[in-house]
Write an enzyme that holds these catalytic residues in place. Structure first.
Site, PDB file in Angstrom:
ATOM      1  N   ARG A  20       0.187  -1.398   0.389  1.00  0.00           N
ATOM      2  CA  ARG A  20       0.272   0.424  -0.153  1.00  0.00           C
ATOM      3  C   ARG A  20       1.242   0.820   0.260  1.00  0.00           C
ATOM      4  O   ARG A  20       0.468   1.863  -0.305  1.00  0.00           O
ATOM      5  CB  ARG A  20      -1.419  -0.060   1.407  1.00  0.00           C
ATOM      6  CG  ARG A  20      -2.141  -0.649   0.868  1.00  0.00           C
ATOM      7  CD  ARG A  20      -2.485  -1.288   1.973  1.00  0.00           C
ATOM      8  NE  ARG A  20      -3.805  -2.365   2.050  1.00  0.00           N
ATOM      9  CZ  ARG A  20      -3.887  -3.453   1.732  1.00  0.00           C
ATOM     10  NH1 ARG A  20      -3.124  -4.372   1.585  1.00  0.00           N
ATOM     11  NH2 ARG A  20      -5.342  -3.921   1.870  1.00  0.00           N
ATOM     12  N   SER A 175     -12.476  -9.870   2.846  1.00  0.00           N
ATOM     13  CA  SER A 175     -11.832  -9.166   2.163  1.00  0.00           C
ATOM     14  C   SER A 175     -10.805  -7.419   2.012  1.00  0.00           C
ATOM     15  O   SER A 175     -12.124  -6.465   1.735  1.00  0.00           O
ATOM     16  CB  SER A 175     -12.194  -9.865   0.639  1.00  0.00           C
ATOM     17  OG  SER A 175     -10.806  -9.199  -0.147  1.00  0.00           O
ATOM     18  N   ASP A 326      -3.995 -15.121   7.722  1.00  0.00           N
ATOM     19  CA  ASP A 326      -2.863 -15.907   6.936  1.00  0.00           C
ATOM     20  C   ASP A 326      -2.389 -17.117   7.419  1.00  0.00           C
ATOM     21  O   ASP A 326      -0.822 -17.664   7.202  1.00  0.00           O
ATOM     22  CB  ASP A 326      -1.938 -14.806   6.384  1.00  0.00           C
ATOM     23  CG  ASP A 326      -2.455 -14.582   4.969  1.00  0.00           C
ATOM     24  OD1 ASP A 326      -3.071 -14.722   4.714  1.00  0.00           O
ATOM     25  OD2 ASP A 326      -2.368 -12.975   5.229  1.00  0.00           O
ATOM     26  N   LYS A 353      -6.343 -19.597  -1.832  1.00  0.00           N
ATOM     27  CA  LYS A 353      -4.934 -18.783  -1.219  1.00  0.00           C
ATOM     28  C   LYS A 353      -4.211 -18.533  -2.803  1.00  0.00           C
ATOM     29  O   LYS A 353      -3.930 -20.094  -3.140  1.00  0.00           O
ATOM     30  CB  LYS A 353      -5.038 -19.012  -0.213  1.00  0.00           C
ATOM     31  CG  LYS A 353      -5.902 -18.490   1.093  1.00  0.00           C
ATOM     32  CD  LYS A 353      -5.753 -16.579   1.174  1.00  0.00           C
ATOM     33  CE  LYS A 353      -7.052 -15.963   2.200  1.00  0.00           C
ATOM     34  NZ  LYS A 353      -7.111 -14.654   1.763  1.00  0.00           N
ATOM     35  N   ARG A 399       3.941 -19.739   2.566  1.00  0.00           N
ATOM     36  CA  ARG A 399       3.614 -20.083   3.518  1.00  0.00           C
ATOM     37  C   ARG A 399       3.292 -21.300   4.133  1.00  0.00           C
ATOM     38  O   ARG A 399       3.829 -21.836   5.028  1.00  0.00           O
ATOM     39  CB  ARG A 399       2.346 -19.188   3.829  1.00  0.00           C
ATOM     40  CG  ARG A 399       2.227 -17.806   3.717  1.00  0.00           C
ATOM     41  CD  ARG A 399       0.994 -17.455   4.877  1.00  0.00           C
ATOM     42  NE  ARG A 399       0.383 -15.476   3.728  1.00  0.00           N
ATOM     43  CZ  ARG A 399       1.093 -14.623   4.357  1.00  0.00           C
ATOM     44  NH1 ARG A 399       2.379 -14.762   5.277  1.00  0.00           N
ATOM     45  NH2 ARG A 399       1.158 -13.747   3.888  1.00  0.00           N
TER      46      ARG A 399
END
Ligand code: S3P
Length: 442
Positions: A20, A175, A326, A353, A399
């Site tokens: 961002r 989301s 996550d 994901k 992950r």
């Protein structure tokens, strides 16, 4: 099983905040300095997209100054200007988002408001992820955005020069990527946009847009969370300090909790309440975690002291899920060492994901000897069990690789991860950190 993990470390910058900071920095007037930027592959994809859009971005590590310092020379909300090198024969700028769903989804909101046309495409995993969740609301705003293969996924073709209108949108999913895409498009709309979501997702966009001077409102109405933004004339560049990523810290926390005698301190970890569900859940499971030196600059952060703990099972469901979505993979690994049943529900999002995380966590934990059953929207894990080494399938998901590197540290025998390098998507240096704490990286 490796020896105890001990010592002090910090983790790389927060991935969501780093993305961002580049995006809003590019759209702002002036220079945005980002301290602690995550130099992971996903955030580098975002930088690459903006470089193709004519934004000059300097990265300080390459010049030998403080690691993770990035300077974005913003050109204002209407200053993006695609470089001719990347324009195809249909006059679209081609943007490659790699493995990063966050880049694809939030960029789709920004690009919908531009005067030029673009194509957003990622790697094989990214191009399998559902995009209708962003294209539907953006179309409602007036955007001309479509899935090139008509399968609801990227590549996305976004035609320029379409005026956008303000909308009130009730998102069926909690989301932050969807919410952020709509809020970003809303900066350019003819009236306010308001997004309702069924549970509160991470609010980094709202916090950061406020720092850039946008009119953003957040709250709760009739049991639903909302965020809204008013169209704005200009964004102005502030300095952004990126805290350590709690989603990366989660792997070190897990290893310390599971390996006898461990005692570690992780410095400057972001503890935004919309992200820190893992701390709440682990404490409920009996984890010895103390949160020290809480500080806040737009985003709260703190040092986390974690010691090996005897854990018990729990139920994880409902509104807390988006705040640890996550981390559920590594929580499943931790749950295999906890006494009794851990039930994870309301997490069907895990299937869409970077990989089908419900399937892969179940397959890999079973291979290591755990008692885990996949459900439609989560898992049931019965512990404790002594894990043994196994061959781990990641499907290139960072992950999954790190969750099972941790499981491997706590297991007897050898664990072999099929694509260990994929950790660089969000945590370059992960294996080095494990070794610095005294663990044996796979
Ligand atoms: C992210 C939001 C979450 C998260 C992802 C990063 C973001 O995805 O899983 O890793 O930066 O906005 P969803 O918005 O799909 O829940």
């Amino acid at each position: 099983m490796t020896g105890p993990l001990t010592g002090e470390v910090s983790v790389p910058g927060d991935k969501s905040i780093s993305h961002r900071a580049v995006m809003f920095g590019a759209l702002a007037k002036g220079d945005t300095r980002i301290r602690g930027f995550l130099n992971g592959a996903d955030c580098l994809s975002t930088i690459d997209c903006f470089c193709r859009l004519g934004i000059e971005i300097e990265s300080y590590p390459s010049y030998g100054s403080a690691p993770g310092d990035v300077l974005v020379h913003g050109r204002g909300l209407h200053g993006l200007s695609p470089s001719s090198v990347y324009i195809d024969h249909e006059n679209c700028v081609e943007l490659y988002t790699g493995n990063s769903g966050t880049t694809t989804r939030i960029m789709s909101g920004i690009l919908s408001a531009q005067s030029f046309s673009s194509i957003l495409s990622g790697d094989a995993s990214d191009n399998r992820r559902p995009m209708k969740r962003v294209t539907d609301p953006l179309k409602e705003m007036g955007a001309d955005i479509s899935s090139l293969n008509e399968d609801g996924c990227a590549p996305l073709l976004i035609r320029g020069n379409n005026p956008l209108k303000g909308i009130v949108y009730s998102s069926p999913v909690a989301s932050a990527q969807v919410k952020s895409a709509i809020l970003c498009a809303g900066l350019y709309a003819d009236g306010p946009v308001k997004v309702y979501e069924p549970a509160l997702s991470r609010d980094h966009t709202e916090r950061m847009l406020k720092m850039f001077g946008a009119y953003v409102f957040q709250g709760r109405e009739n049991g639903r969370w909302y965020a809204s933004v008013k169209p704005c004339g200009d964004l102005y560049a502030p300095q952004i300090i990126v805290p350590g990523d709690i989603s990366s810290a989660a792997f070190l926390i897990a290893a310390a909790l599971m390996i006898k005698g461990s005692d570690i301190l992780i410095r400057s970890v972001g503890i935004n309440p919309t992200r820190s569900g893992i701390l709440t859940v682990l404490k409920e499971m009996g984890a010895d975690i103390t949160i020290e030196n809480i500080t806040s600059v737009a985003e709260p952060y703190a040092d986390l002291r974690v010691r090996y703990s005897d854990l018990h099972g729990t139920v994880i469901e409902g509104g807390i899920i988006p705040s640890l979505i996550d981390e559920l993979l590594v929580i499943a690994v931790i749950a295999s060492a906890a006494e009794g049943a851990t039930v994870i529900r309301d997490a069907a999002e895990l299937k869409v994901k970077e990989s089908d995380r419900i399937a892969l966590v179940t397959q890999n934990l079973q291979a290591m000897g755990a008692d885990i059953t996949a459900t439609e929207d989560g898992f049931v894990i019965n512990g404790p069990c002594r894990l043994h080494g196994a061959a781990i399938r990641t499907d290139g998901d960072h992950r999954i690789a790190m969750s099972f590197a941790v499981a491997g540290l706590a297991a007897d025998g050898d664990t072999v991860i099929d694509a260990p390098a994929c950790v660089s998507v969000s945590y370059p240096g992960f294996y080095d950190t494990i070794e610095r704490l005294g663990g044996e990286a796979p």
